[in-house]
Design a protein around this motif. Structure first.
Motif, mmCIF file in Angstrom:
data_model
loop_
_atom_site.group_PDB
_atom_site.id
_atom_site.type_symbol
_atom_site.label_atom_id
_atom_site.label_comp_id
_atom_site.label_asym_id
_atom_site.label_seq_id
_atom_site.Cartn_x
_atom_site.Cartn_y
_atom_site.Cartn_z
ATOM 1 N N SER A 1 35.318 -8.541 -54.982
ATOM 2 C CA SER A 1 35.117 -9.396 -56.157
ATOM 3 C C SER A 1 33.768 -10.105 -56.170
ATOM 4 C CB SER A 1 36.219 -10.464 -56.212
ATOM 5 O OG SER A 1 36.186 -11.271 -55.040
ATOM 6 N N GLU B 1 28.930 -26.056 -59.448
ATOM 7 C CA GLU B 1 28.445 -24.894 -58.703
ATOM 8 C C GLU B 1 26.935 -24.723 -58.855
ATOM 9 O OE1 GLU B 1 31.108 -21.352 -58.961
ATOM 10 O OE2 GLU B 1 32.233 -22.583 -60.408
ATOM 11 N N GLY C 1 29.052 -13.000 -59.360
ATOM 12 C CA GLY C 1 29.501 -13.008 -57.981
ATOM 13 C C GLY C 1 28.444 -12.660 -56.967
ATOM 14 N N CYS D 1 26.390 -19.509 -52.562
ATOM 15 C CA CYS D 1 27.456 -18.842 -51.805
ATOM 16 C C CYS D 1 26.887 -18.013 -50.656
ATOM 17 C CB CYS D 1 28.277 -17.930 -52.715
ATOM 18 S SG CYS D 1 27.314 -16.548 -53.389
ATOM 19 N N LEU E 1 33.591 -15.756 -55.807
ATOM 20 C CA LEU E 1 34.325 -16.388 -56.903
ATOM 21 C C LEU E 1 33.739 -17.746 -57.247
ATOM 22 C CD1 LEU E 1 38.002 -15.516 -55.884
ATOM 23 C CD2 LEU E 1 36.475 -14.300 -57.459
ATOM 24 N N ARG E 2 33.066 -18.366 -56.274
ATOM 25 C CA ARG E 2 32.426 -19.666 -56.481
ATOM 26 C C ARG E 2 30.968 -19.615 -56.024
ATOM 27 N NH1 ARG E 2 34.844 -23.859 -59.492
ATOM 28 N NH2 ARG E 2 37.087 -23.920 -59.080
ATOM 29 N N GLY F 1 36.765 -17.096 -50.544
ATOM 30 C CA GLY F 1 36.638 -16.668 -51.933
ATOM 31 C C GLY F 1 35.495 -15.695 -52.156
ATOM 32 N N THR F 2 34.727 -15.392 -51.122
ATOM 33 C CA THR F 2 33.641 -14.412 -51.210
ATOM 34 C C THR F 2 34.117 -13.125 -50.552
ATOM 35 O OG1 THR F 2 31.996 -16.181 -51.132
ATOM 36 C CG2 THR F 2 31.225 -13.954 -50.669
ATOM 37 N N ARG F 3 34.362 -12.099 -51.370
ATOM 38 C CA ARG F 3 34.942 -10.850 -50.893
ATOM 39 C C ARG F 3 34.172 -9.642 -51.430
ATOM 40 N NH1 ARG F 3 38.649 -11.624 -46.750
ATOM 41 N NH2 ARG F 3 39.954 -13.436 -47.217
ATOM 42 N N LYS G 1 26.013 -18.439 -61.579
ATOM 43 C CA LYS G 1 26.199 -19.856 -61.908
ATOM 44 C C LYS G 1 24.873 -20.624 -61.887
ATOM 45 C CE LYS G 1 30.539 -18.867 -61.857
ATOM 46 N NZ LYS G 1 31.406 -19.266 -60.753
#
Length: 291
Positions: A121, A14, A279, A100, A124-125, A116-118, A130
């Protein structure tokens, strides 16, 4: 669409192109320091900092200030203090895009799913948490000096322009470099908050690919979005898609490069570290060039 860097550093990577920076690149960069002067490359942040209309600006609140004591607040032992809170978008002023931040075809960098991007949250990646601290060789490609002034509002910077700017500075772009591109857009903005973000000089896709194929760790510029706006017909943020999504190269936007250019140093120690917001899709940044 091709994915040139996917899997290069493993299926779970990542960090993307920042993997090009290792201990050797850090040592090489520190050896570039001559005078030891640290040059800030960041815009000041305030409610007057220009932002596109779809983003909120900065809100700055004082939680404790001199007025509280004037109104009778206790001061045990004579001690007094002030503190404040800032609410702001992560993509404002001088900031860096996480991997992201932009994607297409429902896939982020390295094939991670876009869903996975919400809002509940965050990402998430490939979130900004990261992204490691960045310490490497910075190189300045000064298109203002090359062309004798700031570029036109819609100027498209091609591969040949970057090559000429590198040759003018006696530079060879190398793996792990942080490449900073001076277009003159930032320094020629009017001193008002209502700035148009609908047109700017910036690099085209071929220029972006030339940098990516050289193995650069990141690309920055003194404009809003690195790339030329308006976009070529039939495309939307094509440079973002190729660099962030396909090559895992983070983009550093809104740099202040005129003070660095005044030092006449094409290469220098570049240092920056994003806020590790879990995130997050980006981070305000206060990068420094040490000459």
């Amino acid at each position: 669409m091709s994915q040139e860097a996917w899997g290069r550093w493993g299926a779970d990577d990542e960090r993307g192109a920042l993997n090009h920076i290792g201990a050797e690149q850090v040592r090489r960069a520190t050896a570039l320091v001559r005078t030891g002067e640290a040059v800030s490359l960041a815009q000041p942040l305030s409610p007057r900092t220009p932002v596109p209309k779809h983003r909120a600006g900065i809100q700055h609140f004082m939680g404790r200030d001199g007025g509280d004591y004037a109104a009778g607040a206790r001061r045990p032992g004579g001690f007094q203090f002030a503190e404040d809170t800032v609410v702001m978008p992560l993509h404002i002023g001088t900031h860096i895009d996480a991997l992201c931040h932009a994607w297409c075809d429902d896939c982020l960098y390295n094939g991670f799913p876009g869903q996975g991007t919400r809002s509940t949250s965050g990402a998430l990646r490939c979130g900004i948490d990261k992204m490691p601290p960045i310490v490497t060789r910075g190189v300045l490609l000064d298109l203002v000096r090359l062309h004798g002034g700031p570029l036109g509002r819609r100027a498209s910077i091609g591969r040949g322009d970057l090559i000429q700017a590198a040759e003018a500075a006696s530079l060879t772009i190398e793996s792990g470099d942080a490449v900073l591109i001076r277009t003159g857009w930032q320094e020629s903005l009017p001193p008002v908050a209502d700035v148009s973000f609908d047109e700017e000089p910036g690099i085209d896709v071929e220029a972006a690919l030339w940098l990516a194929e050289a193995g650069v760790a990141m690309v920055g510029a003194d404009n809003f979005a690195i790339e030329a706006i308006p976009f070529p017909a039939g495309t939307v943020f094509p440079v973002h898609q190729r660099l962030i999504r396909d090559f895992g190269i983070p983009l550093l936007e809104g740099l202040v490069l005129q003070p660095l250019a005044a030092h006449d140093r094409g290469q220098f120690l570049f240092v920056a570290s994003p806020l590790p917001l879990v995130g997050g899709t980006g981070s305000p940044l206060a990068p420094v060039a040490v000459v």
